[in-house]
Design an enzyme around this catalytic site. Sequence first.
Site, PDB file in Angstrom:
ATOM      1  N   CYS A   1       0.859  -1.186   0.000  1.00  0.00           N
ATOM      2  CA  CYS A   1       0.000   0.000   0.000  1.00  0.00           C
ATOM      3  C   CYS A   1       0.891   1.230   0.000  1.00  0.00           C
ATOM      4  O   CYS A   1       1.466   1.590   1.033  1.00  0.00           O
ATOM      5  CB  CYS A   1      -0.917  -0.001   1.217  1.00  0.00           C
ATOM      6  SG  CYS A   1      -1.949   1.482   1.308  1.00  0.00           S
TER       7      CYS A   1
ATOM      8  N   HIS B   1       0.017   4.464  -0.609  1.00  0.00           N
ATOM      9  CA  HIS B   1      -0.538   5.623   0.104  1.00  0.00           C
ATOM     10  C   HIS B   1      -0.439   5.411   1.603  1.00  0.00           C
ATOM     11  O   HIS B   1      -0.179   6.352   2.361  1.00  0.00           O
ATOM     12  CB  HIS B   1      -1.979   5.899  -0.345  1.00  0.00           C
ATOM     13  CG  HIS B   1      -3.034   5.270   0.507  1.00  0.00           C
ATOM     14  ND1 HIS B   1      -3.502   3.981   0.295  1.00  0.00           N
ATOM     15  CD2 HIS B   1      -3.711   5.731   1.586  1.00  0.00           C
ATOM     16  CE1 HIS B   1      -4.429   3.696   1.199  1.00  0.00           C
ATOM     17  NE2 HIS B   1      -4.571   4.739   1.996  1.00  0.00           N
TER      18      HIS B   1
END
Length: 339
Positions: free
Chosen positions: A102, A104
Amino acid sequence: MTAVRTTDYHTAGEPFRIVDTAADGMPPVPGDTVAERCATAIGPGGSGTAPRRGPLDDVRRMLVQEPRGHAGMYGGFVVPPDDDGAHLGVLFWHKDGYSTACGHGTMALGAWAVDTGRVAAPDDGDAQVRIDVPSGRVTATVHRAQGRTTGVTFRNVPARVAARKVPVATTLGIAEVDIAHAGACYASVAARDLGLEVTRAALPSLVRAGREIRAALATHPAAWHPAGPLLSGVYGVILHEELPDTPFGPHQRNVTVFADGQTDRSPCGSGTSARLALLAEDGRLGAGEDLLHESVTGTVFTGRILGDGVTEVTGTAYRTGEHLFTADPYDALGAGFLL
């Protein structure tokens, strides 16, 4: 009464809810590495988008589902790293379960680690936060100016192209799909090939197409990762469109539909890594050039490829709040619901 403390950030519009398991007094997640702890969280016989029920997953569901969360919520459990070479580890989660990468979230965790003093940083300059995630070790370089965090650059595990122009039948026609691994497996398709544009108005059709493509590629050999089933299987489908190039390189807009139809509000950090690998193989992105990657909400990441599949993605992350969530044992809704 169950109580869980969180610190919330958003990275380019995509939420990230942080739970520091040690500080919150949660029991350790069994495993010697972050990847093993992720497998523990998923549970025997479970999958990333269909984990087995257990105490840890009950916390995930409570935080991601309504009325405390929503179908677009994302977050992570901060856990010990694999060794002293990293500052922290994380188990990423979303409405359906767990993910192996991930971007972000890595940016948000870098900002959080510096903002809270967990990792020392100068008032002016950069600080590196090394984070172990289920797909490997990544780095968040936190940029600082006048005592505040102004941006974060995420360096991912190496990205690689697995397949090109894979034909996939959808209700909108045949799509030619490119598959790349960048901590998680992403399928890329030009939205125009399905008669779509990457706009908010088209989101229902984009999500439907993303779900169909992900399901069609469930057993495709290119979705398999040599490290095993944890990193295998298409996680996200990136529907993208071309915008006029900038003086620094390509400019694209995308929406990433991941897990079971969840929509990334940001340009997708690890998905941007996958796009960079594909653009580099196409000869459209070289040394010193940047991809300006725009989301369906209009937020942007800037990505570049450093060589040998190593990518960097730069964006911004901001704190949105701190919370103490509770679950009353007499509440008939329990951990909540999703619509």
